[in-house]
Write a protein that holds these residues in place. Structure first.
Motif, PDB file in Angstrom:
ATOM      1  N   UNK A 179       0.705  -1.257  -0.002  1.00 35.67           N
ATOM      2  CA  UNK A 179      -0.002   0.101   0.083  1.00 35.67           C
ATOM      3  C   UNK A 179       1.071   1.416  -0.030  1.00 35.67           C
ATOM      4  N   UNK A 180       2.037   1.152   0.938  1.00 38.32           N
ATOM      5  CA  UNK A 180       2.849   2.231   0.893  1.00 38.32           C
ATOM      6  C   UNK A 180       3.616   2.636  -0.737  1.00 38.32           C
ATOM      7  N   UNK A 181       3.964   1.380  -1.161  1.00 36.47           N
ATOM      8  CA  UNK A 181       4.547   1.374  -2.622  1.00 36.47           C
ATOM      9  C   UNK A 181       3.525   2.028  -3.556  1.00 36.47           C
ATOM     10  N   UNK A 182       2.111   1.692  -3.536  1.00 33.81           N
ATOM     11  CA  UNK A 182       1.291   2.513  -4.366  1.00 33.81           C
ATOM     12  C   UNK A 182       1.090   3.758  -4.361  1.00 33.81           C
TER      13      UNK A 182
ATOM     14  N   UNK B  97      13.431   0.838  -4.274  1.00 34.62           N
ATOM     15  CA  UNK B  97      13.388   0.549  -2.825  1.00 34.62           C
ATOM     16  C   UNK B  97      13.427  -1.225  -2.796  1.00 34.62           C
ATOM     17  N   UNK B  98      13.202  -1.427  -1.511  1.00 31.32           N
ATOM     18  CA  UNK B  98      12.983  -3.134  -1.643  1.00 31.32           C
ATOM     19  C   UNK B  98      11.496  -3.311  -0.949  1.00 31.32           C
ATOM     20  N   UNK B  99      10.648  -3.980  -1.825  1.00 27.61           N
ATOM     21  CA  UNK B  99       9.276  -4.116  -1.607  1.00 27.61           C
ATOM     22  C   UNK B  99       9.100  -5.203  -0.780  1.00 27.61           C
ATOM     23  N   UNK B 100       8.123  -5.568   0.220  1.00 27.64           N
ATOM     24  CA  UNK B 100       7.913  -6.835   1.068  1.00 27.64           C
ATOM     25  C   UNK B 100       6.427  -7.025   0.467  1.00 27.64           C
ATOM     26  N   UNK B 101       6.148  -8.249   0.372  1.00 28.46           N
ATOM     27  CA  UNK B 101       4.659  -8.547   0.146  1.00 28.46           C
ATOM     28  C   UNK B 101       4.654 -10.164   0.264  1.00 28.46           C
ATOM     29  N   UNK B 102       3.276 -10.592   0.454  1.00 31.77           N
ATOM     30  CA  UNK B 102       3.123 -12.013   0.433  1.00 31.77           C
ATOM     31  C   UNK B 102       2.401 -12.193  -0.832  1.00 31.77           C
ATOM     32  N   UNK B 103       2.889 -13.369  -1.638  1.00 31.28           N
ATOM     33  CA  UNK B 103       2.239 -13.621  -3.141  1.00 31.28           C
ATOM     34  C   UNK B 103       0.982 -14.179  -2.599  1.00 31.28           C
TER      35      UNK B 103
END
Length: 153
Positions: free
Chosen positions: A38-41, A54-60
């Motif tokens: 959400x922050x990336x968006x 950046x480095x983006x963290x997410x669950x696929x």
């Protein structure tokens, strides 16, 4: 002076409402700071048309392919406005498959990943009868051109 008190209170209330709300800080872990979907968006929208690195963290949550491109999504529905899409080139998908032991569509579904790159607001055009229209919506993509951009947490 007594008559000025309501006016002064109003001015302070208005000034308080004009203050901007800062973005939430990046989360971090042993790998360093990272940015959630959400922050990336929001950051990509603010930086458009440029991206935000950046480095983006997410669950696929969901995966898919189209035109030899592999997609990993942070939401079950890739059209969800809260979705961050990781778009993987065929070469990068092959590199990941060698490293992970199976294609990233299978190997990464349900996994928590970190992706290094740039989140970019990307227009997705609607098509009718195979022809692109002038109607579109935005998705936020992190383009992966090399397998080492993705790590499993």
């Amino acid at each position: 002076m007594k008559n000025l008190l309501p006016l002064i209170s109003l001015v302070f209330a208005l000034l308080g409402g004009c203050a901007s709300t800062p973005l939430a800080p990046q989360a971090s872990g042993p790998e360093g700071p990272w940015i959630k979907p959400r922050e990336a968006i929001l950051l990509a929208a603010d930086a458009a048309p440029a991206g935000v690195k950046g480095t983006f963290a997410m669950k696929v949550q969901a995966t898919g392919t189209q035109s030899n491109q592999t997609y990993l999504n942070s939401e079950l529905d890739y059209r969800d406005q809260r979705n961050l899409t990781v778009a993987i080139t065929p070469r990068a998908a092959q590199q990941l498959a060698r490293r992970l032991g199976e294609h990233p569509l299978v190997a990464l579904k349900g996994k928590d990943i970190l992706v290094r790159g740039a989140a970019v607001r990307t227009p997705i055009y609607f098509s009718v009868d195979g022809r692109m229209t002038d109607k579109y919506y935005y998705q936020t993509h992190v383009n992966v051109t090399h397998g080492d951009q993705i790590t499993v947490r």
